[in-house]
Motif scaffolding. Structure first.
Motif, PDB file in Angstrom:
ATOM      1  N   SER A   7      10.055  -7.732  11.881  1.00  0.00           N
ATOM      2  CA  SER A   7      10.522  -9.115  12.235  1.00  0.00           C
ATOM      3  C   SER A   7      11.135  -8.919  13.825  1.00  0.00           C
ATOM      4  CB  SER A   7      11.394  -9.620  11.427  1.00  0.00           C
ATOM      5  OG  SER A   7      12.689  -8.948  11.316  1.00  0.00           O
ATOM      6  N   PHE A   8      10.970  -9.885  14.671  1.00  0.00           N
ATOM      7  CA  PHE A   8      11.195 -10.047  15.768  1.00  0.00           C
ATOM      8  C   PHE A   8      12.296 -11.215  15.923  1.00  0.00           C
ATOM      9  CE2 PHE A   8       7.867  -7.419  16.817  1.00  0.00           C
ATOM     10  CZ  PHE A   8       8.073  -6.750  17.972  1.00  0.00           C
ATOM     11  N   LYS A  16       9.675 -12.799  22.829  1.00  0.00           N
ATOM     12  CA  LYS A  16       9.295 -12.235  21.454  1.00  0.00           C
ATOM     13  C   LYS A  16       7.762 -12.280  21.493  1.00  0.00           C
ATOM     14  CE  LYS A  16      11.618 -15.073  18.729  1.00  0.00           C
ATOM     15  NZ  LYS A  16      11.941 -15.902  19.809  1.00  0.00           N
ATOM     16  N   THR A  17       7.266 -13.702  21.952  1.00  0.00           N
ATOM     17  CA  THR A  17       5.796 -13.518  21.557  1.00  0.00           C
ATOM     18  C   THR A  17       4.904 -12.595  22.289  1.00  0.00           C
ATOM     19  OG1 THR A  17       6.000 -16.084  21.549  1.00  0.00           O
ATOM     20  CG2 THR A  17       3.886 -15.224  22.196  1.00  0.00           C
ATOM     21  N   VAL A  20       5.395  -9.138  20.421  1.00  0.00           N
ATOM     22  CA  VAL A  20       4.640  -9.208  19.338  1.00  0.00           C
ATOM     23  C   VAL A  20       3.143  -9.152  19.361  1.00  0.00           C
ATOM     24  CG1 VAL A  20       3.724 -10.941  17.496  1.00  0.00           C
ATOM     25  CG2 VAL A  20       6.436 -10.899  17.981  1.00  0.00           C
ATOM     26  N   ARG A  38       4.899 -16.499  11.619  1.00  0.00           N
ATOM     27  CA  ARG A  38       6.078 -17.021  12.423  1.00  0.00           C
ATOM     28  C   ARG A  38       6.824 -17.749  11.353  1.00  0.00           C
ATOM     29  NH1 ARG A  38       4.716 -21.943  16.437  1.00  0.00           N
ATOM     30  NH2 ARG A  38       3.740 -23.364  15.139  1.00  0.00           N
ATOM     31  N   ASP A 102       7.493 -13.534  13.775  1.00  0.00           N
ATOM     32  CA  ASP A 102       8.330 -14.169  14.934  1.00  0.00           C
ATOM     33  C   ASP A 102       9.578 -14.923  14.065  1.00  0.00           C
ATOM     34  OD1 ASP A 102       9.546 -15.404  17.153  1.00  0.00           O
ATOM     35  OD2 ASP A 102       7.818 -15.962  18.059  1.00  0.00           O
ATOM     36  N   ARG A 103      10.620 -14.385  13.970  1.00  0.00           N
ATOM     37  CA  ARG A 103      11.620 -14.867  13.252  1.00  0.00           C
ATOM     38  C   ARG A 103      11.599 -14.604  11.571  1.00  0.00           C
ATOM     39  NH1 ARG A 103      14.943 -16.767  16.748  1.00  0.00           N
ATOM     40  NH2 ARG A 103      14.575 -17.786  18.542  1.00  0.00           N
TER      41      ARG A 103
END
Length: 244
Positions: A7-8, A16-17, A20, A38, A102-103
């Motif tokens: 996870s980020f 983050k994007t 990723v 996400r 992403d999260r």
């Protein structure tokens, strides 16, 4: 091959994007199946819940002026996460894919239990129940001053992004506190560094994670082979007709 869950996390605007996408390309080039997803919004149901939660510019919900109570917000995030894990994450892990999200749960803890000032134990318990206790093997926290991060945004602020400086600062500190409590899972990276520098730190750590996973697979295979040999020898020593 064992699946890996990564996870980020971080406040909006930390990049983050970009990271990723780099990690996805790197792992696919190495021959791994990669699923990028996400939260909120990783499923069809999640997409509808995302509109309720974030009220991005232009949404009909944005115009009605109604707010979401903190407990209701936490429940909606948990519902999104439950569907996300059941529909996307677990099936991919079971077939050996690398899942990059992403999260995940930490965002609920940082935003609802940090930014919204709800009880952390309640938020954690809700999400752990929703996901059956599934947690990433590694979480990359891209850390940056929220004011500077917000200037990076290239779109109009959504409901979370426009919650105010004090809210964003509390959320950032909540992320850092989470990382301090779980140093084995988290890697905190300064998102103010150049993109290449951030990526090099992630790449080096991912290589170590992959090496550890491969070592664990070899050890498990050796243990299974040894157990099979013992079982075979025991069966071979059993007299015909069974023990007397």
């Amino acid at each position: 091959m064992t699946g890996l869950f990564i996870s980020f996390e971080g406040v909006d605007g930390v990049g983050k994007t970009t990271q990723v996408e780099r990690l996805r390309d790197y792992l696919e080039a190495a021959g791994r199946e990669v699923v990028v997803t996400r939260e909120p919004g990783g499923t069809a149901l999640g997409g509808s819940l995302r509109q309720l939660l974030l009220r991005e510019p232009g949404d009909a919900a944005e115009a009605d002026g109604a707010d979401i109570a903190p407990r209701a917000e936490a429940l909606i995030f948990a519902a999104d996460r439950a569907q996300h894990v059941a529909e996307v994450v677990r099936p991919a892990l079971e077939r050996g894919a690398v899942v990059i999200t992403d999260r995940y749960l930490d965002s609920s803890l940082a935003y609802q239990a940090g930014g919204r000032e709800l009880t952390a134990d309640d938020v954690r318990g809700l999400s752990m129940w929703a996901t059956g206790g599934l947690m990433p093997v590694r979480t990359y926290l891209l850390d940056m001053d929220p004011t500077a991060a917000h200037r990076r945004l290239q779109h109009d602020a959504d409901r979370m992004e426009s919650a105010g400086d004090e809210f964003q600062q509390r959320t950032r500190q909540a992320f850092l506190d989470l990382a301090g409590h779980e140093p084995g899972r988290f890697r905190v990276i300064d998102a103010a560094w150049p993109i290449e520098a951030v990526w090099e730190h992630i790449k080096a750590d991912v290589d170590a994670v992959l090496a550890d996973a491969a070592a664990d697979e070899r050890a498990a295979a050796q243990a299974a082979a040894a157990q099979a040999a013992v079982t075979k020898e025991s069966d071979g020593n059993t007299p015909a007709g069974g023990a007397r």
